[in-house]
Write a protein that holds these residues in place. Structure first.
Motif, PDB file in Angstrom:
ATOM      1  N   UNK A  70      20.815  44.362  63.124  1.00 14.48           N
ATOM      2  CA  UNK A  70      19.510  43.705  63.136  1.00 14.48           C
ATOM      3  C   UNK A  70      18.514  44.497  63.974  1.00 14.48           C
ATOM      4  N   UNK A  71      18.941  44.973  65.133  1.00 13.17           N
ATOM      5  CA  UNK A  71      18.062  45.763  66.002  1.00 13.17           C
ATOM      6  C   UNK A  71      17.576  47.026  65.298  1.00 13.17           C
ATOM      7  N   UNK A  72      18.488  47.725  64.632  1.00 16.84           N
ATOM      8  CA  UNK A  72      18.106  48.972  63.958  1.00 16.84           C
ATOM      9  C   UNK A  72      17.263  48.682  62.718  1.00 16.84           C
ATOM     10  N   UNK A  73      17.639  47.674  61.940  1.00 17.13           N
ATOM     11  CA  UNK A  73      16.873  47.330  60.732  1.00 17.13           C
ATOM     12  C   UNK A  73      15.449  46.933  61.081  1.00 17.13           C
ATOM     13  N   UNK A  74      15.272  46.254  62.206  1.00 18.02           N
ATOM     14  CA  UNK A  74      13.935  45.850  62.660  1.00 18.02           C
ATOM     15  C   UNK A  74      13.046  47.085  62.844  1.00 18.02           C
ATOM     16  N   UNK A  94      11.648  36.097  59.722  1.00 18.00           N
ATOM     17  CA  UNK A  94      10.982  35.230  60.705  1.00 18.00           C
ATOM     18  C   UNK A  94      10.097  36.040  61.651  1.00 18.00           C
ATOM     19  N   UNK A  95      10.472  37.286  61.905  1.00 18.23           N
ATOM     20  CA  UNK A  95       9.694  38.141  62.806  1.00 18.23           C
ATOM     21  C   UNK A  95       8.520  38.823  62.101  1.00 18.23           C
ATOM     22  N   UNK A  96       8.422  38.651  60.795  1.00 23.12           N
ATOM     23  CA  UNK A  96       7.323  39.260  60.053  1.00 23.12           C
ATOM     24  C   UNK A  96       7.615  40.630  59.493  1.00 23.12           C
ATOM     25  N   UNK A 130      22.960  38.703  57.296  1.00 20.35           N
ATOM     26  CA  UNK A 130      22.387  37.794  58.301  1.00 20.35           C
ATOM     27  C   UNK A 130      21.105  38.311  58.930  1.00 20.35           C
ATOM     28  N   UNK A 131      20.964  39.619  59.081  1.00 23.42           N
ATOM     29  CA  UNK A 131      19.762  40.188  59.690  1.00 23.42           C
ATOM     30  C   UNK A 131      18.513  39.840  58.892  1.00 23.42           C
TER      31      UNK A 131
END
Length: 314
Positions: A52-56, A17-19, A10-11
């Protein structure tokens, strides 16, 4: 280079979308390059949000990174669907024979429990010991940092009279540290914890170096040359709205909580909060990834061999 994560995670859609550059698995397999192997032991209840936070942050590196999601084998998650865990996570037992360039252990909402009362403490101790020989560099976050620094150095945690909660100013104590390259002398970081470690408990000769602290909330970031460890006791990885979500959750539960410090404009919870820590979050993780890349062996099999020899001869 982009981050490599499972195509159906899901991340992935959020990051795209955030680039954030995300590589599909087929493209990654065609490239003649060794990606950095980063493991994430996710102890947070909402695992999808945390991954998701860490993958970002990990995915912002110009290097190709392959992120492996790991969970405690004997602990049943209450807030993450079982099919998500089965599809995307490995238990530590399934990865313990692998080597990792970097390994991240998150926080967990169990700060006030004695470590020995945590249901998975015995397995976590095994994992921490395993990082000495199977991981080039470890990055411990919040409760994960408190658990690790207690396990390795017996630095205690103390329960606070009130929750350290909000966005606080911090000082850069070691500008020459490779982990703080590009950091301002003074900056803001998101804080959310009921406990703390204290710098007077960092013994001389322990190899622990204090890199960041706050006059209001104390110790923030510690590095350790041995095993290339980083301990951060606050939450640079948090989304803009994470503190708000925690605040409204506690209000709804009737918990004694004040609005997060220096977070909502005019201290008004009805107003949209501003993110004042995002740039330094990317800096810190980028510096860590770069340091891992600069110092890790090209051959994964060589990771930890010198530490294994020291154990055998020591």
């Amino acid at each position: 280079m982009p981050i490599r994560i499972p195509d159906e995670l899901p991340a992935r859609d959020i990051l795209v979308r955030e680039g954030v550059k995300v590589m599909d698995e087929k493209t990654a397999l065609r490239q003649d390059i060794r990606p950095l192997q980063i493991g994430l032991l996710n102890l947070m209840p909402n695992k999808i949000k945390t991954e998701t936070q860490i993958a970002r942050l990990v995915g912002a590196s110009p290097l190709q990174v392959e992120l492996t999601l790991v969970r405690i084998g004997g602990h049943k998650a209450k807030n993450t669907p079982e099919d998500h865990l089965i599809s995307f996570y490995n238990t530590w037992d399934e990865v313990k024979d692998r080597k990792f360039d970097g390994f991240i252990i998150t926080g967990a909402p169990i700060e006030t429990l004695p470590f020995e009362d945590v249901t998975y403490w015995d397995e976590l101790k095994q994992i921490l010991d395993w990082t000495e020989t199977n991981v080039h560099s470890s990055f411990f976050i919040c409760w994960g940092a408190m658990a690790a620094i207690w396990h390795f150095h017996k630095v205690p945690k103390y329960t606070l009279p009130a929750k350290a909660f909000g966005v606080y100013r911090h000082q850069n104590l070691k500008p020459a540290s490779p982990y703080l390259t590009g950091f301002s002398d003074d900056f803001q970081i998101s804080v959310s914890r009921w406990t703390e470690v204290r710098k007077e408990d960092l013994r001389a000769g322990s190899g622990l170096e204090l890199l960041m602290e706050s006059k209001d909330t104390g110790v923030c970031l510690i590095s350790e040359e041995k095993c290339n460890r980083l301990y951060i006791f606050n939450h640079v990885e948090y989304d803009s709205t994470t503190l708000a979500e925690e605040y409204f959750r506690d209000v709804e539960a009737g918990a004694p909580i004040k609005p997060p410090h220096n977070y909502f404009p005019d201290d008004d919870p009805k107003k949209q909060p501003l993110n004042r820590w995002r740039s330094h979050a990317f800096l810190l993780f980028g510096n860590w990834i770069n340091e891992v890349y600069q110092t890790t062996p090209y051959d994964l099999a060589e990771i930890g061999l010198d530490r294994m020899d020291q154990r055998l001869t020591g």
